[in-house]
Write a protein that holds these residues in place. Structure first.
Motif, PDB file in Angstrom:
ATOM      1  N   VAL A  22       0.829  -1.202   0.000  1.00 11.65           N
ATOM      2  CA  VAL A  22       0.000   0.000   0.000  1.00 11.65           C
ATOM      3  C   VAL A  22       0.864   1.253   0.000  1.00 11.65           C
ATOM      4  CG1 VAL A  22      -1.688   1.339   1.320  1.00 11.65           C
ATOM      5  CG2 VAL A  22      -1.958  -1.132   1.108  1.00 11.65           C
ATOM      6  N   ALA A  23       1.920   1.252   0.837  1.00  9.99           N
ATOM      7  CA  ALA A  23       2.806   2.422   0.925  1.00  9.99           C
ATOM      8  C   ALA A  23       3.501   2.689  -0.410  1.00  9.99           C
ATOM      9  CB  ALA A  23       3.843   2.214   2.026  1.00  9.99           C
ATOM     10  N   LEU A  24       3.981   1.631  -1.058  1.00 14.89           N
ATOM     11  CA  LEU A  24       4.648   1.794  -2.350  1.00 14.89           C
ATOM     12  C   LEU A  24       3.674   2.288  -3.416  1.00 14.89           C
ATOM     13  CD1 LEU A  24       6.903  -1.410  -2.426  1.00 14.89           C
ATOM     14  CD2 LEU A  24       7.710   0.950  -2.442  1.00 14.89           C
ATOM     15  N   THR A  25       2.471   1.716  -3.430  1.00 16.77           N
ATOM     16  CA  THR A  25       1.480   2.114  -4.430  1.00 16.77           C
ATOM     17  C   THR A  25       1.074   3.573  -4.260  1.00 16.77           C
ATOM     18  OG1 THR A  25       0.591  -0.143  -4.442  1.00 16.77           O
ATOM     19  CG2 THR A  25      -0.745   1.555  -5.469  1.00 16.77           C
ATOM     20  N   LEU A  26       0.772   3.971  -3.029  1.00 20.63           N
ATOM     21  CA  LEU A  26       0.376   5.350  -2.781  1.00 20.63           C
ATOM     22  C   LEU A  26       1.526   6.315  -3.073  1.00 20.63           C
ATOM     23  CD1 LEU A  26      -1.777   5.039   0.479  1.00 20.63           C
ATOM     24  CD2 LEU A  26      -2.547   5.176  -1.891  1.00 20.63           C
ATOM     25  N   GLY A  27       2.754   5.868  -2.793  1.00 18.66           N
ATOM     26  CA  GLY A  27       3.921   6.689  -3.104  1.00 18.66           C
ATOM     27  C   GLY A  27       4.058   6.926  -4.596  1.00 18.66           C
ATOM     28  N   VAL A  28       3.860   5.867  -5.383  1.00 19.47           N
ATOM     29  CA  VAL A  28       3.946   5.996  -6.841  1.00 19.47           C
ATOM     30  C   VAL A  28       2.811   6.875  -7.374  1.00 19.47           C
ATOM     31  CG1 VAL A  28       3.864   4.734  -9.019  1.00 19.47           C
ATOM     32  CG2 VAL A  28       5.155   3.795  -7.114  1.00 19.47           C
ATOM     33  N   ILE A  29       1.601   6.739  -6.802  1.00 19.27           N
ATOM     34  CA  ILE A  29       0.471   7.588  -7.213  1.00 19.27           C
ATOM     35  C   ILE A  29       0.779   9.055  -6.928  1.00 19.27           C
ATOM     36  CG2 ILE A  29      -1.934   8.183  -6.724  1.00 19.27           C
ATOM     37  CD1 ILE A  29      -2.448   5.247  -6.141  1.00 19.27           C
ATOM     38  N   PHE A  30       1.351   9.320  -5.755  1.00 15.27           N
ATOM     39  CA  PHE A  30       1.702  10.697  -5.376  1.00 15.27           C
ATOM     40  C   PHE A  30       2.720  11.279  -6.347  1.00 15.27           C
ATOM     41  CE2 PHE A  30       4.137  13.880  -3.086  1.00 15.27           C
ATOM     42  CZ  PHE A  30       3.157  14.626  -2.445  1.00 15.27           C
ATOM     43  N   VAL A  31       3.763  10.513  -6.642  1.00 12.86           N
ATOM     44  CA  VAL A  31       4.798  10.981  -7.569  1.00 12.86           C
ATOM     45  C   VAL A  31       4.227  11.150  -8.975  1.00 12.86           C
ATOM     46  CG1 VAL A  31       6.987  10.360  -8.678  1.00 12.86           C
ATOM     47  CG2 VAL A  31       6.685  10.017  -6.221  1.00 12.86           C
ATOM     48  N   ASN A  32       3.320  10.246  -9.365  1.00 11.30           N
ATOM     49  CA  ASN A  32       2.685  10.358 -10.676  1.00 11.30           C
ATOM     50  C   ASN A  32       1.902  11.664 -10.785  1.00 11.30           C
ATOM     51  OD1 ASN A  32       0.058   9.814 -12.439  1.00 11.30           O
ATOM     52  ND2 ASN A  32       1.671   8.497 -13.219  1.00 11.30           N
ATOM     53  N   GLY A  33       1.132  11.990  -9.743  1.00 13.04           N
ATOM     54  CA  GLY A  33       0.399  13.246  -9.746  1.00 13.04           C
ATOM     55  C   GLY A  33       1.328  14.451  -9.760  1.00 13.04           C
ATOM     56  N   TRP A  34       2.476  14.327  -9.102  1.00  7.72           N
ATOM     57  CA  TRP A  34       3.456  15.417  -9.036  1.00  7.72           C
ATOM     58  C   TRP A  34       4.136  15.632 -10.390  1.00  7.72           C
ATOM     59  CZ3 TRP A  34       7.276  15.811  -4.348  1.00  7.72           C
ATOM     60  CH2 TRP A  34       8.081  16.942  -4.485  1.00  7.72           C
ATOM     61  N   THR A  35       4.682  14.575 -10.934  1.00  7.44           N
ATOM     62  CA  THR A  35       5.522  14.709 -12.128  1.00  7.44           C
ATOM     63  C   THR A  35       4.720  14.800 -13.422  1.00  7.44           C
ATOM     64  OG1 THR A  35       5.743  12.287 -12.292  1.00  7.44           O
ATOM     65  CG2 THR A  35       7.429  13.470 -11.046  1.00  7.44           C
ATOM     66  N   ASP A  36       3.485  14.281 -13.431  1.00  7.82           N
ATOM     67  CA  ASP A  36       2.687  14.324 -14.658  1.00  7.82           C
ATOM     68  C   ASP A  36       1.816  15.574 -14.762  1.00  7.82           C
ATOM     69  OD1 ASP A  36       3.771  12.029 -15.547  1.00  7.82           O
ATOM     70  OD2 ASP A  36       1.892  10.980 -15.887  1.00  7.82           O
ATOM     71  N   ALA A  37       1.798  16.406 -13.717  1.00  4.69           N
ATOM     72  CA  ALA A  37       1.040  17.653 -13.781  1.00  4.69           C
ATOM     73  C   ALA A  37       1.473  18.533 -14.961  1.00  4.69           C
ATOM     74  CB  ALA A  37       1.182  18.421 -12.466  1.00  4.69           C
ATOM     75  N   PRO A  38       2.779  18.644 -15.260  1.00  2.38           N
ATOM     76  CA  PRO A  38       3.187  19.478 -16.401  1.00  2.38           C
ATOM     77  C   PRO A  38       2.574  19.033 -17.727  1.00  2.38           C
ATOM     78  CG  PRO A  38       5.080  18.980 -15.027  1.00  2.38           C
ATOM     79  CD  PRO A  38       3.952  18.134 -14.534  1.00  2.38           C
ATOM     80  N   ASN A  39       2.372  17.740 -17.898  1.00  2.00           N
ATOM     81  CA  ASN A  39       1.821  17.256 -19.161  1.00  2.00           C
ATOM     82  C   ASN A  39       0.383  17.712 -19.365  1.00  2.00           C
ATOM     83  OD1 ASN A  39       4.217  15.720 -19.603  1.00  2.00           O
ATOM     84  ND2 ASN A  39       3.456  14.254 -18.113  1.00  2.00           N
ATOM     85  N   ALA A  40      -0.356  17.900 -18.283  1.00  2.00           N
ATOM     86  CA  ALA A  40      -1.754  18.310 -18.390  1.00  2.00           C
ATOM     87  C   ALA A  40      -1.906  19.818 -18.574  1.00  2.00           C
ATOM     88  CB  ALA A  40      -2.532  17.853 -17.155  1.00  2.00           C
ATOM     89  N   ILE A  41      -0.994  20.597 -17.989  1.00  2.00           N
ATOM     90  CA  ILE A  41      -1.190  22.053 -17.980  1.00  2.00           C
ATOM     91  C   ILE A  41      -0.060  22.820 -18.657  1.00  2.00           C
ATOM     92  CG2 ILE A  41      -2.647  22.033 -15.928  1.00  2.00           C
ATOM     93  CD1 ILE A  41      -0.234  22.651 -14.234  1.00  2.00           C
ATOM     94  N   ALA A  42       0.909  22.120 -19.252  1.00  2.00           N
ATOM     95  CA  ALA A  42       2.056  22.802 -19.856  1.00  2.00           C
ATOM     96  C   ALA A  42       1.642  23.770 -20.954  1.00  2.00           C
ATOM     97  CB  ALA A  42       3.042  21.768 -20.409  1.00  2.00           C
ATOM     98  N   THR A  43       0.733  23.325 -21.826  1.00  2.00           N
ATOM     99  CA  THR A  43       0.316  24.199 -22.931  1.00  2.00           C
ATOM    100  C   THR A  43      -0.452  25.404 -22.418  1.00  2.00           C
ATOM    101  OG1 THR A  43      -1.577  22.709 -23.212  1.00  2.00           O
ATOM    102  CG2 THR A  43       0.277  22.426 -24.714  1.00  2.00           C
ATOM    103  N   CYS A  44      -1.253  25.207 -21.390  1.00  5.22           N
ATOM    104  CA  CYS A  44      -2.039  26.306 -20.818  1.00  5.22           C
ATOM    105  C   CYS A  44      -1.120  27.371 -20.227  1.00  5.22           C
ATOM    106  CB  CYS A  44      -2.972  25.752 -19.740  1.00  5.22           C
ATOM    107  SG  CYS A  44      -4.211  26.915 -19.160  1.00  5.22           S
TER     108      CYS A  44
END
Length: 350
Positions: A22-44
């Motif tokens: 659970v800790a590893l999965t939630l950690g990866v989800i957190f990092v995914n939300g952190w690092t993939d944010a630029p892909n969603a809003i970079a053009t904006c």
């Protein structure tokens, strides 16, 4: 199978392997939300439709909604991830192998970053699960080919459909807006692109959030003595947990990273940014409805290249294309082999 939150918390307290999973999965989800944010809003951001901090908060909110709402409506991607591999009938060993698969993602990502190899957490997850399944079954018998082939569809969809839809939508907008006043058109597309960024963030949550919900759900099933999650409904508390963690990860996304991606990766006008966001969100919606796991990063990047190609083919950044190809070439065998070795080691030690 008891999938209530209270029972889940009791299992975590008594089972350290589940706690680690659970800790590893939630950690990866957190990092995914952190690092993939630029892909969603970079053009904006690059077209100056929004400032960085409001864009981050917008993305965080719609990432949260994407995980929660889309999983509630259509959990096909989560089902694909859950059913892609078979860890065998021994649920205790299966949980150990699942933990090894998640640990391998961390090891591979750190190693790849050290050597400058581009990575995709979506592809790392798929490779990690596959490597662990091969290890626990001593062969390919644990790989569900009918589900795994959807990964190959996703590779093609993220590149060809992303590029094609980006080119087509941008071409249509160019034709429709040819006779409009440029200032009025820019005013319209400023708000349209904010809508596009929200849609892209929503679909990012829908795609990537579901992938890790599928993994956590497998862990819950293994702890309940079930080797699969077929026919079991994903509980709302699990959706809320994953969507909250992804939203939090997005909300603390580094402003420097977002500015760098927004300014350096894309050089688009407002209508082009809207076309890229809309086409990428459309591709992610299609793949989510059909249960096809794709890389949101590759889908958005392909859409941007399609938009750029409307004016001239030389606008395509072939260095980015090369990075995408390298991700496919290195991630699946690299992370898969690490996961295989980790699963064998964990089962030997525990």
């Amino acid at each position: 199978m008891d999938v209530t939150l209270s029972h889940f918390l009791q299992q975590m307290a008594s089972n350290p392997i589940l706690l680690m999973t659970v800790a590893l999965t939630l950690g990866v989800i957190f990092v995914n939300g952190w690092t993939d944010a630029p892909n969603a809003i970079a053009t904006c951001i690059s077209t100056r439709c929004m400032r960085v901090r409001p864009a981050i908060l917008l993305s965080a909110g719609f990432n949260f909604l994407g995980v929660l709402v889309m999983t509630r409506i259509n959990s096909s991607v989560a089902s694909t991830i859950s059913n892609m591999v078979d860890f065998g009938g021994n649920t205790n060993e299966a949980l150990i192998a699942l933990c090894a698969a998640l640990f391998s993602i961390v090891v591979y990502s750190v190693t790849a970053s050290w050597f400058g190899i581009p990575t995709s957490e979506s592809h790392s997850l798929i490779a990690g699960l596959t490597g662990a399944a091969i290890a626990i079954n001593n062969g390919l018998g644990g790989v569900n080919g009918a589900e795994w082939v959807k990964v190959l569809y996703g590779l093609v969809m993220s590149l060809l459909l992303g590029f094609g839809s980006g080119w087509l939508i941008c071409k249509l907008l160019t034709w429709v807006c040819a006779g409009l006043d440029r200032r009025k058109a820019n005013g319209f597309f400023r708000y349209a692109q904010i809508f596009g960024a929200a849609a892209m963030s929503f679909m990012h949550g829908a795609q990537d959030g579901q992938k890790f919900i599928g993994v956590l759900f497998l862990g819950v099933a293994f702890c309940n003595g079930q080797s699969s999650v077929s026919g079991v409904v994903i509980p709302v508390w699990l959706m809320l947990l994953c969507s909250t963690v992804m939203g939090l990860g997005t909300s603390v996304g580094g402003e420097k990273i977002i500015k760098s991606v927004g300014m350096d990766m894309v050089r688009l006008e407002k209508y082009q940014g809207f076309a890229a966001d809309l086409s990428a969100a459309f591709c992610l919606l299609l793949s989510s409805l059909f249960g096809i796991p794709v890389s949101t990063t590759h889908t958005k990047t392909s859409a941007i290249m399609g938009v750029g190609a409307v004016k001239r083919l030389s606008a395509i950044n072939y260095g980015v294309v090369k990075d995408m190809m390298l991700t496919w070439v290195f991630t699946f065998p690299g992370c898969g082999l690490i996961s295989f070795a980790m699963a064998k080691l964990f089962m030997f030690l525990i």
